[in-house]
Design a protein around this motif. Structure first.
Motif, mmCIF file in Angstrom:
data_model
loop_
_atom_site.group_PDB
_atom_site.id
_atom_site.type_symbol
_atom_site.label_atom_id
_atom_site.label_comp_id
_atom_site.label_asym_id
_atom_site.label_seq_id
_atom_site.Cartn_x
_atom_site.Cartn_y
_atom_site.Cartn_z
ATOM 1 N N LEU A 12 39.110 47.690 41.578
ATOM 2 C CA LEU A 12 39.209 47.053 40.268
ATOM 3 C C LEU A 12 38.347 47.771 39.231
ATOM 4 C CD1 LEU A 12 39.270 43.357 41.454
ATOM 5 C CD2 LEU A 12 41.215 44.720 40.643
ATOM 6 N N HIS A 48 47.611 44.648 36.774
ATOM 7 C CA HIS A 48 46.204 44.400 37.123
ATOM 8 C C HIS A 48 45.877 42.915 37.030
ATOM 9 C CE1 HIS A 48 41.813 45.225 37.106
ATOM 10 N NE2 HIS A 48 41.756 44.365 36.104
ATOM 11 N N GLU A 49 46.232 42.299 35.920
ATOM 12 C CA GLU A 49 45.910 40.877 35.731
ATOM 13 C C GLU A 49 46.703 39.993 36.682
ATOM 14 O OE1 GLU A 49 43.316 40.010 34.273
ATOM 15 O OE2 GLU A 49 42.948 41.804 33.091
ATOM 16 N N GLU A 52 44.962 40.143 39.980
ATOM 17 C CA GLU A 52 43.728 39.361 39.937
ATOM 18 C C GLU A 52 44.036 37.867 40.051
ATOM 19 O OE1 GLU A 52 40.589 42.160 37.499
ATOM 20 O OE2 GLU A 52 41.649 40.602 36.389
ATOM 21 N N VAL A 56 42.387 37.989 43.533
ATOM 22 C CA VAL A 56 40.950 38.040 43.245
ATOM 23 C C VAL A 56 40.407 36.680 42.815
ATOM 24 C CG1 VAL A 56 39.166 39.146 41.837
ATOM 25 C CG2 VAL A 56 41.111 40.486 42.674
ATOM 26 N N HIS A 57 41.052 36.060 41.851
ATOM 27 C CA HIS A 57 40.553 34.772 41.362
ATOM 28 C C HIS A 57 40.561 33.684 42.440
ATOM 29 C CE1 HIS A 57 40.160 36.682 37.588
ATOM 30 N NE2 HIS A 57 41.332 36.378 37.075
ATOM 31 N N GLU A 78 42.140 36.280 29.890
ATOM 32 C CA GLU A 78 43.371 36.974 30.250
ATOM 33 C C GLU A 78 44.570 36.429 29.478
ATOM 34 O OE1 GLU A 78 43.383 36.443 34.482
ATOM 35 O OE2 GLU A 78 41.737 37.873 34.743
ATOM 36 N N GLU A 116 34.136 40.181 34.173
ATOM 37 C CA GLU A 116 34.609 40.156 35.558
ATOM 38 C C GLU A 116 33.627 40.865 36.483
ATOM 39 O OE1 GLU A 116 39.443 39.975 35.494
ATOM 40 O OE2 GLU A 116 38.520 41.952 35.324
ATOM 41 N N VAL A 140 45.527 43.319 46.730
ATOM 42 C CA VAL A 140 45.683 43.596 45.297
ATOM 43 C C VAL A 140 46.762 44.657 45.088
ATOM 44 C CG1 VAL A 140 44.549 44.695 43.311
ATOM 45 C CG2 VAL A 140 43.400 42.843 44.539
#
Length: 183
Positions: A12, A48-49, A52, A56-57, A78, A116, A140
């Motif tokens: 990331l 990417h978002e 995440e 990731v989140h 975001e 982040e 990811v």
């Protein structure tokens, strides 16, 4: 760019560096080159978002102290960026209005990346071993391979991405192929 032994934080952060570079490229070019750099930036930010939001989140929410609040703040940032990108995507990249709005987006996205790294990623090594972080990196990358390539405001959770994402991804990737074919 990445190896199979890259952990999620390294991956990331590499992407954040690429995003910073693309912001510079958009500002420092004109015409078709600026349009292509902006398209590349939008695509990278979108995938990417999405990754995440899907990988990731959820990990941060359940594994770091105060994770729910940390993630809530990142998701709000975001969502604002998705809305700004959607508006910019319909504008002439060489117009003064585009450049003014782009400057605001740039500042917001770079602050988001710093947030982040500081409030989310910095805690991952304490709550997961290297193997787990490498597994998250692969997750990811898998999410990015299937993610929409355009911003879709309102798709800010894994569940919303699961419902809207596949259809949006097909439409986005078709639009990308058509754009590439017609130049």
């Amino acid at each position: 760019m990445t190896t199979e032994h890259t952990d999620v934080v390294e991956l990331l952060k590499e992407q954040h560096a690429r995003i910073r570079h693309l912001f510079d490229e958009v500002v420092n070019t004109r015409g078709e080159e600026r349009k292509q750099n902006f398209h590349d930036l939008v695509r990278l930010l979108a995938v990417h978002e999405t990754a995440e939001e899907e990988v990731v989140h959820p990990f941060a929410r359940t594994n770091i102290d105060g994770g729910e609040l940390v993630v809530k703040d990142r998701v709000e940032e975001e969502e604002q960026a998705k809305q700004a990108l959607s508006r910019l995507d319909d504008m002439d990249p060489d117009s003064p209005e585009f450049l003014d709005r782009f400057a605001v987006l740039r500042q917001d996205v770079l602050a988001h990346a710093e947030n982040e790294e500081r409030y989310e990623f910095a805690h991952f090594a304490r709550v997961a071993d290297r193997g787990r972080l490498e597994t998250l990196a692969r997750a990811v990358q898998a999410a990015e391979a299937l993610a929409p390539t355009r911003p879709h405001p309102g798709t800010d959770t894994a569940l919303k991405n699961a419902v809207v994402g596949p259809v949006a991804a097909v439409i986005d990737r078709t639009r990308d192929a058509v754009r590439k074919a017609i130049g």
